[in-house]
Design an enzyme around this catalytic site. Structure first.
Site, PDB file in Angstrom:
ATOM      1  N   ARG A 128      -5.189  -2.588 -18.161  1.00 52.82           N
ATOM      2  CA  ARG A 128      -4.325  -2.208 -17.024  1.00 52.82           C
ATOM      3  C   ARG A 128      -3.359  -1.112 -17.453  1.00 52.82           C
ATOM      4  O   ARG A 128      -2.160  -1.317 -17.643  1.00 52.82           O
ATOM      5  CB  ARG A 128      -3.579  -3.407 -16.474  1.00 52.82           C
ATOM      6  CG  ARG A 128      -2.808  -3.095 -15.205  1.00 52.82           C
ATOM      7  CD  ARG A 128      -2.556  -4.348 -14.400  1.00 52.82           C
ATOM      8  NE  ARG A 128      -1.449  -4.234 -13.487  1.00 52.82           N
ATOM      9  CZ  ARG A 128      -1.472  -3.551 -12.336  1.00 52.82           C
ATOM     10  NH1 ARG A 128      -2.558  -2.943 -11.959  1.00 52.82           N
ATOM     11  NH2 ARG A 128      -0.418  -3.506 -11.568  1.00 52.82           N
TER      12      ARG A 128
ATOM     13  N   SER B  93      15.008  10.502  29.064  1.00 52.60           N
ATOM     14  CA  SER B  93      14.002  11.536  28.919  1.00 52.60           C
ATOM     15  C   SER B  93      14.712  12.863  29.130  1.00 52.60           C
ATOM     16  O   SER B  93      15.550  12.984  30.021  1.00 52.60           O
ATOM     17  CB  SER B  93      12.888  11.349  29.951  1.00 52.60           C
ATOM     18  OG  SER B  93      12.030  12.466  29.956  1.00 52.60           O
TER      19      SER B  93
END
Length: 192
Positions: free
Chosen positions: A56, A17
């Site tokens: 399609r 961190s």
């Protein structure tokens, strides 16, 4: 630290961190979640491809050309990330047991309900069990004590208490359900 059951693998030189050196951020899990979100976003495009008009036309399949390979690549990256994460996952089983015990075994109430339901009926079992657990919490009792002290459960209480405990300890995840493999590894996508 208030849960402390699992930790991602740490690699030498990795920064835990920026502002809290003692902390280990779950970066691998965060990356995995991000990849899953991106795959779901591609799934939306693929679902839209199901809407096709006439013979399609190209609007559907042209979008699929981009979405499907992208979803496959993202899934491959997610699988690789998940494998790295799971191979180095640090599991603190002792802490898991202490966390379960800290709740007085009440997390096992689902197993107790499953034991009581066939005999008493699901709704009646739920009602009696909730009353017994509420009273047990008020008295500061464990799950087993609450069940044994419940007059409403009568003869069903000892069997239910046994269902909720294993060798005198609250039921944990490993005693409730068998471990299941979620994938046959290596998958074809793992090679990606």
């Amino acid at each position: 630290p208030e849960i402390g059951e699992l930790r991602e693998p740490s690699t030498p030189g990795a920064v835990g961190s920026i502002t809290m050196p003692h902390k280990r951020n779950p970066e691998g899990s965060e990356h995995l979640d991000t990849l899953a979100r991106l795959v779901r976003a591609q799934a939306t495009t693929l679902l839209e491809g199901m809407v096709g008009e006439h013979e399609r036309d190209g609007r559907a399949w042209k979008a699929e050309w981009i979405a499907l390979p992208e979803a496959c690549l993202l899934t491959g990256a997610a699988l690789a990330q998940a494998r790295r994460l799971l191979e180095g996952l640090e599991v603190d089983a002792g802490r898991m047991a202490r966390n379960l015990a800290a709740g007085g075994g009440y997390a096992a109430s689902e197993a107790v309900l499953a034991e009581l339901s066939p005999r008493l009926g699901k709704h009646r079992a739920q009602e009696l069990l909730q009353d017994a657990l509420r009273a047990g919490r008020e008295r500061g009792e464990t799950l087993e004590e609450a069940l044994r002290g419940s007059g409403a459960l009568d003869g069903a209480a000892p069997a239910a208490a046994t269902a909720g405990c294993h060798r005198g300890r609250p039921v944990g995840l490993s005693t409730v359900a068998p471990r299941l493999g979620l994938a046959l590894l290596p998958t074809p996508l793992a090679r990606l």
